[in-house]
Write an enzyme that holds these catalytic residues in place. Structure first.
Site, PDB file in Angstrom:
ATOM      1  N   ARG A  67      36.879  44.950  42.807  1.00 43.80           N
ATOM      2  CA  ARG A  67      36.298  43.719  43.347  1.00 43.80           C
ATOM      3  C   ARG A  67      34.768  43.741  43.255  1.00 43.80           C
ATOM      4  O   ARG A  67      34.121  42.712  43.033  1.00 43.80           O
ATOM      5  CB  ARG A  67      36.740  43.576  44.808  1.00 43.80           C
ATOM      6  CG  ARG A  67      36.288  42.287  45.436  1.00 43.80           C
ATOM      7  CD  ARG A  67      36.938  42.088  46.805  1.00 43.80           C
ATOM      8  NE  ARG A  67      36.557  40.840  47.385  1.00 43.80           N
ATOM      9  CZ  ARG A  67      36.044  40.707  48.612  1.00 43.80           C
ATOM     10  NH1 ARG A  67      35.890  41.792  49.373  1.00 43.80           N
ATOM     11  NH2 ARG A  67      35.707  39.535  49.064  1.00 43.80           N
TER      12      ARG A  67
ATOM     13  N   HIS B 208      32.202  40.823  41.866  1.00 42.98           N
ATOM     14  CA  HIS B 208      31.077  40.267  42.630  1.00 42.98           C
ATOM     15  C   HIS B 208      29.745  40.524  41.936  1.00 42.98           C
ATOM     16  O   HIS B 208      28.844  39.691  41.981  1.00 42.98           O
ATOM     17  CB  HIS B 208      31.057  40.847  44.045  1.00 42.98           C
ATOM     18  CG  HIS B 208      32.047  40.186  44.953  1.00 42.98           C
ATOM     19  ND1 HIS B 208      31.815  39.979  46.288  1.00 42.98           N
ATOM     20  CD2 HIS B 208      33.273  39.683  44.713  1.00 42.98           C
ATOM     21  CE1 HIS B 208      32.860  39.370  46.824  1.00 42.98           C
ATOM     22  NE2 HIS B 208      33.761  39.194  45.896  1.00 42.98           N
TER      23      HIS B 208
ATOM     24  N   HIS C 260      44.512  40.760  42.582  1.00 36.21           N
ATOM     25  CA  HIS C 260      44.993  40.731  43.971  1.00 36.21           C
ATOM     26  C   HIS C 260      46.360  41.395  44.114  1.00 36.21           C
ATOM     27  O   HIS C 260      46.953  41.349  45.187  1.00 36.21           O
ATOM     28  CB  HIS C 260      45.009  39.290  44.497  1.00 36.21           C
ATOM     29  CG  HIS C 260      43.625  38.737  44.724  1.00 36.21           C
ATOM     30  ND1 HIS C 260      43.377  37.411  44.974  1.00 36.21           N
ATOM     31  CD2 HIS C 260      42.407  39.343  44.726  1.00 36.21           C
ATOM     32  CE1 HIS C 260      42.062  37.228  45.129  1.00 36.21           C
ATOM     33  NE2 HIS C 260      41.455  38.381  44.972  1.00 36.21           N
TER      34      HIS C 260
HETATM   35  C1  HEM Z   1      39.487  33.599  41.956  1.00 31.18           C
HETATM   36  C2  HEM Z   1      38.612  33.724  42.928  1.00 31.18           C
HETATM   37  C3  HEM Z   1      38.684  34.823  43.939  1.00 31.18           C
HETATM   38  C4  HEM Z   1      38.616  34.675  45.276  1.00 31.18           C
HETATM   39  C5  HEM Z   1      38.424  33.380  46.028  1.00 31.18           C
HETATM   40  C6  HEM Z   1      38.768  35.986  45.861  1.00 31.18           C
HETATM   41  C7  HEM Z   1      38.729  36.241  47.213  1.00 31.18           C
HETATM   42  C8  HEM Z   1      39.022  37.463  47.786  1.00 31.18           C
HETATM   43  C9  HEM Z   1      39.037  37.724  49.197  1.00 31.18           C
HETATM   44  C10 HEM Z   1      38.700  36.712  50.284  1.00 31.18           C
HETATM   45  C11 HEM Z   1      39.433  39.006  49.371  1.00 31.18           C
HETATM   46  C12 HEM Z   1      39.673  39.737  50.699  1.00 31.18           C
HETATM   47  C13 HEM Z   1      38.395  40.250  51.277  1.00 31.18           C
HETATM   48  C14 HEM Z   1      38.623  40.764  52.676  1.00 31.18           C
HETATM   49  O1  HEM Z   1      38.918  39.923  53.543  1.00 31.18           O
HETATM   50  O2  HEM Z   1      38.542  41.976  52.899  1.00 31.18           O
HETATM   51  C15 HEM Z   1      39.642  39.562  48.068  1.00 31.18           C
HETATM   52  C16 HEM Z   1      40.046  40.855  47.831  1.00 31.18           C
HETATM   53  C17 HEM Z   1      40.117  41.406  46.581  1.00 31.18           C
HETATM   54  N1  HEM Z   1      39.781  40.785  45.394  1.00 31.18           N
HETATM   55 FE1  HEM Z   1      39.429  38.836  45.123  1.00 31.18          FE
HETATM   56  N2  HEM Z   1      38.934  36.896  44.869  1.00 31.18           N
HETATM   57  C18 HEM Z   1      38.874  36.238  43.677  1.00 31.18           C
HETATM   58  C19 HEM Z   1      38.930  36.808  42.415  1.00 31.18           C
HETATM   59  C20 HEM Z   1      38.973  38.157  42.202  1.00 31.18           C
HETATM   60  C21 HEM Z   1      38.727  38.800  40.925  1.00 31.18           C
HETATM   61  C22 HEM Z   1      38.293  38.074  39.662  1.00 31.18           C
HETATM   62  C23 HEM Z   1      38.910  40.133  41.122  1.00 31.18           C
HETATM   63  C24 HEM Z   1      38.770  41.263  40.136  1.00 31.18           C
HETATM   64  C25 HEM Z   1      39.003  41.156  38.859  1.00 31.18           C
HETATM   65  C26 HEM Z   1      39.301  40.313  42.504  1.00 31.18           C
HETATM   66  C27 HEM Z   1      39.658  41.504  43.057  1.00 31.18           C
HETATM   67  C28 HEM Z   1      39.949  41.688  44.393  1.00 31.18           C
HETATM   68  C29 HEM Z   1      40.474  42.927  44.927  1.00 31.18           C
HETATM   69  C30 HEM Z   1      40.863  44.153  44.131  1.00 31.18           C
HETATM   70  C31 HEM Z   1      40.568  42.758  46.311  1.00 31.18           C
HETATM   71  C32 HEM Z   1      41.009  43.793  47.354  1.00 31.18           C
HETATM   72  C33 HEM Z   1      39.758  44.431  47.901  1.00 31.18           C
HETATM   73  C34 HEM Z   1      39.990  45.582  48.871  1.00 31.18           C
HETATM   74  O3  HEM Z   1      41.115  46.045  49.021  1.00 31.18           O
HETATM   75  O4  HEM Z   1      38.993  46.010  49.466  1.00 31.18           O
HETATM   76  N3  HEM Z   1      39.304  39.103  43.124  1.00 31.18           N
HETATM   77  N4  HEM Z   1      39.371  38.607  47.122  1.00 31.18           N
END
Ligand code: HEM
Ligand SMILES: *[C@@H]1O[C@H](CO)[C@@H](O)[C@H](O)[C@H]1NC(C)=O
Ligand SMILES: *[C@@H]1O[C@H](CO)[C@@H](O)[C@H](O)[C@H]1NC(C)=O
Ligand SMILES: *[C@@H]1O[C@H](CO)[C@@H](O)[C@H](O)[C@H]1NC(C)=O
Ligand SMILES: *[C@@H]1O[C@H](CO)[C@@H](O)[C@H](O)[C@H]1NC(C)=O
Ligand SMILES: *[C@@H]1O[C@H](CO)[C@@H](O)[C@H](O)[C@H]1NC(C)=O
Ligand SMILES: *[C@@H]1O[C@H](CO)[C@@H](O)[C@H](O)[C@H]1NC(C)=O
Ligand SMILES: CC(=O)N[C@H]1CO[C@H](CO)[C@@H](O)[C@@H]1O
Length: 327
Positions: A62, A66, A194
């Site tokens: 993630r 970002h 995700h």
């Molecule tokens: C499409 C738009 C996206 C939105 C709106 C979004 C939003 C989010 C949010 C809100 C979380 C949870 C954060 C939390 O509450 O701790 C999350 C987690 C995560 N996102 Fe996304 N995300 C997006 C795209 C992506 C992309 C492009 C990637 C990587 C290629 C990604 C990888 C991840 C991963 C791996 C997690 C888990 C993080 C953890 O376990 O700490 N996301 N995302």
């Protein structure tokens, strides 16, 4: 006359070199000569530490997302608050409050500085670590082109404006991705990340408790799933708990995220939004039909594409000595 001509040729040559070096491309194995062990040092560190802390893999992937969405993949996400100028850096942004893994990157950087000081950029470290973290959770391998350089600016308002929010609808997601040169296919594939990791309840409790401000629930969320989340993990709109995004397989890089989305069990509105457009919906249906290798291959391509967003190469930016501060 002849001298003037020669001078002109030299100036043009010099300019040519300068222009070429600021516009240089990323290349495979950029550090082959300058730091031949660089990629192996990164890989070894990931392989040594991720098995003990698998949840870090998700946050590192993630982090790359970002980073790339704000000012390009230039490690601006790693810069600390600079009290001297009062600048609020990207780290302070709401989406960043839940980013983890900064220490992990610092440790890798320390090893690389010991091996070849001032050579390997923090931006390349983030990109390589993200790839190795995907592999460590069972996902695909792809070759990561390197040669990114580190930026010197990090700005909280840009992060807030450019990183899509979990409440984003389809058109906002499409625009946010298009602004970074990514298409709908990339949106669907990259959202597949995700399939691993966790979310804080606060990232989606509006869907459970107060979707339109009248104490209602998001009709796009499976109601059985909502009941379950409300009863167990996210007991109030302000719950500080965390939940697995892909319960049961949140440590495994597989297709189950897409299966959940089709069951209307994606946690965020941004996940649900992928069903509201017939093109992205059919991409998801196709991915779920498998084989998983199709997802892996296409995900890798989209990750490589994301890793090229707005990169600084040649003589642009710098190679930071410490990832949290500009030189
Ligand atoms: C499409 C738009 C996206 C939105 C709106 C979004 C939003 C989010 C949010 C809100 C979380 C949870 C954060 C939390 O509450 O701790 C999350 C987690 C995560 N996102 Fe996304 N995300 C997006 C795209 C992506 C992309 C492009 C990637 C990587 C290629 C990604 C990888 C991840 C991963 C791996 C997690 C888990 C993080 C953890 O376990 O700490 N996301 N995302
Ligand atoms: C940067 O901030 C992190 C916390 O966000 C802290 O752990 C780290 O020591 C800081 N690094 C520097 C060089 O100030
Ligand atoms: C802080 O702000 C100043 C003035 O806008 C700018 O020159 C500098 O690059 C910024 N530093 C960071 C780390 O963003
Ligand atoms: C940060 O970005 C915003 C929006 O682009 C801009 O208005 C502001 O001046 C920037 N702040 C700094 C310190 O450069
Ligand atoms: C999507 O969200 C944006 C920003 O909140 C809003 O302006 C737009 O009207 C929404 N689009 C649809 C189709 O609901
Ligand atoms: C729901 O949101 C509305 C509008 O923001 C607010 O007035 C109300 O107090 C909220 N209700 C709950 C139960 O949080
Ligand atoms: C949740 O937090 C908000 C803002 O801090 C507060 O206004 C609201 O009353 C809280 N709601 C509940 C149900 O605790
Ligand atoms: C890692 C990091 O810098 N997190 C920051 C996120 O935002 C909160 C609130 O502004 C800060 O306290 C954290 O340090």
């Amino acid at each position: 006359m002849e001298n003037v001509g020669r001078l002109w040729v030299s100036i043009s040559l010099l300019l040519g070199v300068v222009i070429a070096s600021t516009h240089a491309d990323l290349e495979m194995n950029f550090y082959a000569k300058s730091c031949p062990k660089a990629e192996k040092i990164v890989l070894d560190y990931v392989n040594k530490h991720i098995p003990n802390a698998p949840s870090l893999a998700a946050s590192l992937i993630r982090m790359h997302f970002h980073d790339c969405f704000v000012r390009g993949c230039d490690a601006s996400v790693l810069l600390n608050f600079t009290s001297s100028t009062g600048n609020q850096t990207e780290k302070v942004a709401i989406p960043n409050r839940t980013l983890r893994g900064f220490d992990f990157i610092d440790q890798v950087k320390g090893l690389l500085e010991a091996e070849c000081p001032g050579v390997v950029s923090c931006a390349d470290i983030v990109s390589l670590v993200a790839r190795d973290a995907v592999v460590a959770t069972g996902g695909p391998f792809w070759r990561v082109p390197t040669g990114r350089r580190d930026g010197v600016i990090s700005n909280v308002s840009e992060a807030l404006a450019q990183i899509p929010a979990p409440s984003s609808n389809f058109s906002t997601l499409q625009t946010d991705f298009a602004n970074k040169g990514l298409n709908l296919k990339d949106l669907v594939l990259l959202s597949g990340a995700h399939t691993i990791g966790i979310s804080h309840c606060s990232s989606f409790t509006n869907r459970l408790y107060n979707f339109t401000g009248v104490g209602d629930q998001d009709p796009a969320l499976d109601s059985e799933y909502a009941v379950n989340l409300k009863a167990r993990k996210c007991r109030s709109i302000n719950s500080t708990n965390i939940v697995e995004m892909d319960p049961g397989s949140f440590r495994t890089f597989d297709l189950s995220y897409y299966t959940l989305v089709l069951k209307r069990r994606g946690l965020f509105q941004s996940d649900a939004a992928l069903l509201t457009d017939s093109r992205t919906r059919s991409m998801i249906t196709q991915l779920v039909e498998g084989p998983v290798g199709n997802f892996y291959r296409e995900f890798a391509k989209s990750m490589e594409k994301m890793g090229r967003i707005g990169v600084k190469t040649g003589s642009a930016g710098e190679i930071r000595k410490h990832c949290a501060v500009v030189n």
